[in-house]
Design a protein around this motif. Structure first.
Motif, short mmCIF file in Angstrom:
data_model
loop_
_atom_site.label_atom_id
_atom_site.label_comp_id
_atom_site.label_asym_id
_atom_site.label_seq_id
_atom_site.Cartn_x
_atom_site.Cartn_y
_atom_site.Cartn_z
N ASP A 27 0.82 -1.21 0.00
CA ASP A 27 0.00 0.00 0.00
C ASP A 27 0.86 1.27 0.00
N ASP A 28 1.98 1.24 0.75
CA ASP A 28 2.79 2.46 0.82
C ASP A 28 3.58 2.71 -0.47
N GLU A 29 3.65 1.72 -1.36
CA GLU A 29 4.31 1.91 -2.65
C GLU A 29 3.30 2.14 -3.78
N THR A 30 2.02 1.96 -3.45
CA THR A 30 0.99 2.03 -4.49
C THR A 30 0.79 3.45 -5.01
N ALA A 31 0.69 4.42 -4.09
CA ALA A 31 0.43 5.79 -4.53
C ALA A 31 1.53 6.30 -5.47
N PRO A 32 2.83 6.11 -5.14
CA PRO A 32 3.86 6.56 -6.09
C PRO A 32 3.78 5.83 -7.43
N ALA A 33 3.52 4.52 -7.41
CA ALA A 33 3.44 3.76 -8.66
C ALA A 33 2.26 4.22 -9.52
N VAL A 34 1.09 4.40 -8.89
CA VAL A 34 -0.08 4.84 -9.64
C VAL A 34 0.11 6.27 -10.13
N SER A 35 0.73 7.10 -9.33
CA SER A 35 1.02 8.47 -9.77
C SER A 35 1.90 8.47 -11.01
N GLU A 36 2.90 7.58 -11.02
CA GLU A 36 3.79 7.45 -12.19
C GLU A 36 2.99 6.98 -13.39
N GLY A 56 -4.06 3.41 -1.29
CA GLY A 56 -2.98 3.99 -2.10
C GLY A 56 -3.45 4.42 -3.47
N VAL A 57 -4.33 3.62 -4.07
CA VAL A 57 -4.89 3.99 -5.37
C VAL A 57 -5.68 5.29 -5.25
N GLY A 58 -6.54 5.37 -4.24
CA GLY A 58 -7.35 6.57 -4.05
C GLY A 58 -6.50 7.80 -3.80
N GLU A 59 -5.44 7.63 -3.02
CA GLU A 59 -4.54 8.75 -2.73
C GLU A 59 -3.91 9.30 -4.00
N ALA A 60 -3.44 8.39 -4.86
CA ALA A 60 -2.81 8.82 -6.11
C ALA A 60 -3.80 9.50 -7.04
N VAL A 61 -5.01 8.98 -7.10
CA VAL A 61 -6.04 9.58 -7.95
C VAL A 61 -6.34 11.01 -7.50
N ARG A 62 -6.50 11.19 -6.20
CA ARG A 62 -6.81 12.54 -5.70
C ARG A 62 -5.66 13.50 -5.92
N ALA A 63 -4.44 13.01 -5.77
CA ALA A 63 -3.27 13.88 -5.93
C ALA A 63 -3.00 14.23 -7.39
N SER A 64 -3.56 13.44 -8.32
CA SER A 64 -3.24 13.62 -9.74
C SER A 64 -3.85 14.87 -10.33
N GLY A 65 -4.97 15.30 -9.77
CA GLY A 65 -5.68 16.44 -10.35
C GLY A 65 -6.47 16.08 -11.59
N ILE A 66 -6.46 14.80 -11.97
CA ILE A 66 -7.23 14.35 -13.13
C ILE A 66 -8.69 14.19 -12.72
N ALA A 67 -9.60 14.68 -13.53
CA ALA A 67 -11.03 14.57 -13.22
C ALA A 67 -11.42 13.10 -13.08
N ARG A 68 -12.21 12.81 -12.06
CA ARG A 68 -12.60 11.41 -11.80
C ARG A 68 -13.24 10.77 -13.02
N GLU A 69 -14.05 11.52 -13.76
CA GLU A 69 -14.75 10.93 -14.90
C GLU A 69 -13.82 10.57 -16.05
N GLU A 70 -12.58 11.02 -16.00
CA GLU A 70 -11.60 10.65 -17.02
C GLU A 70 -10.88 9.35 -16.69
N LEU A 71 -11.15 8.80 -15.52
CA LEU A 71 -10.47 7.60 -15.06
C LEU A 71 -11.42 6.41 -15.03
N PHE A 72 -10.84 5.22 -15.10
CA PHE A 72 -11.60 3.98 -15.04
C PHE A 72 -11.01 3.14 -13.91
N ILE A 73 -11.75 3.02 -12.80
CA ILE A 73 -11.23 2.35 -11.61
C ILE A 73 -11.96 1.03 -11.41
#
Length: 274
Positions: A27-36, A56-73
């Motif tokens: 989990d602690d490596e997930t946010a950096p990997a998903v951000s990348e 970790g996935v949610g953290e990276a999504v929120r930090a990305s600034g990408i609109a939620r509707e542009e993502l497929f989770i």
């Protein structure tokens, strides 16, 4: 940014054909990997309750600034949470960890036939779909017999069947079943955990195209119609795995990779895993 092709699921929802998986990523490596991955152009992220990294996935999504509707989770229900009420509670827990109002795809992780709960679980999934809490529902590791049973008890056809699928385990019969019933086939372990990346067939094709063996295998998946979710925590490989749209395999190369099928499972057997 690469232009990733999409597939239209049987309920009209559009899904990127190539996404990013986080199986076995702490989990602690997930946010950096998903951000990348998001920075590299991925817009589809695949997680599961079992993976322990939905936060970790949610953290990276929120930090990305990408609109939620542009993502497929995508996330998945674990075996111990099967059953109607249990599945509804587990979905709430997953949404809470993700920090989201909905997911795009919710999957039953395994049929676990000895538990005999996937029909009741599917009814809970239909409820979540009707309420708009997930945009699509599907299954993972389901065999034709499991899918037939769902068809006998429900009018809702799974949108996706996510299965172990790579050149060493091509599952042609199951893929054909999915195709005939309007189910998109998604490949987990698409690179067979690296087992076939040193095969002469794959390295030879890679050399001709000036790409990596992993890029060859991912390109094969895309050209035969699979949805694919490679996993890596290495930034260079994350970028390479989405950089597969600048070359194309010809018919002889596709046939050579097709010939690598030897029924090689790297994971568990859905008919016996409970």
């Amino acid at each position: 940014m690469p232009s990733v092709p999409t597939v239209t699921l049987n309920n009209g929802v559009v899904m990127p054909q190539l996404g990013f998986g986080v199986f076995q990523v702490p989990d602690d490596e997930t946010a950096p990997a998903v951000s990348e991955a998001l920075a590299a152009g991925y817009r589809s992220i695949d997680t599961a309750a079992l993976y322990g990294n939905e936060r970790g996935v949610g953290e990276a999504v929120r930090a990305s600034g990408i609109a939620r509707e542009e993502l497929f989770i995508t996330t998945k229900l674990w075996n111990s949470d099967q059953g109607h009420d249990e599945a509804l509670a587990a979905f709430d827990a997953s949404l809470d960890k993700l920090g989201m109002d909905y997911v795009d795809l919710y999957l039953i992780h395994w049929p676990t036939p000895a538990r005999d709960k996937y029909v009741d679980t599917w009814r809970a999934f239909e409820k979540l779909l009707a309420e708009g809490r997930t945009r699509a529902i599907g299954v993972s590791n389901f065999q034709p017999a499991h899918l037939d049973r769902l068809a006998q008890t429900s009018d809702t056809v799974p949108a996706v069947n996510q299965i172990e699928l790579h050149p060493g385990l091509q599952q042609r019969e199951l893929r054909e079943y999915d195709r005939a019933h309007g189910i998109a086939t998604e490949a987990w372990s698409p690179l067979a955990q690296g087992a076939l990346l040193k095969a002469d067939t794959v390295t030879g094709i890679a050399g001709r195209h000036g790409v990596t063996p992993a890029q060859v295998v991912l390109r094969w998946h895309l050209q035969i119609g699979n949805v694919v979710i490679p996993k890596s925590v290495t930034p260079e490989r994350i970028r390479q795995n989405i950089d597969v749209f600048g070359f194309e395999l010809d018919e002889s190369e596709l046939a050579a990779i097709d010939a690598l099928d030897e029924g090689m499972r790297t994971g568990l057997d859905p008919d016996t895993f409970n």
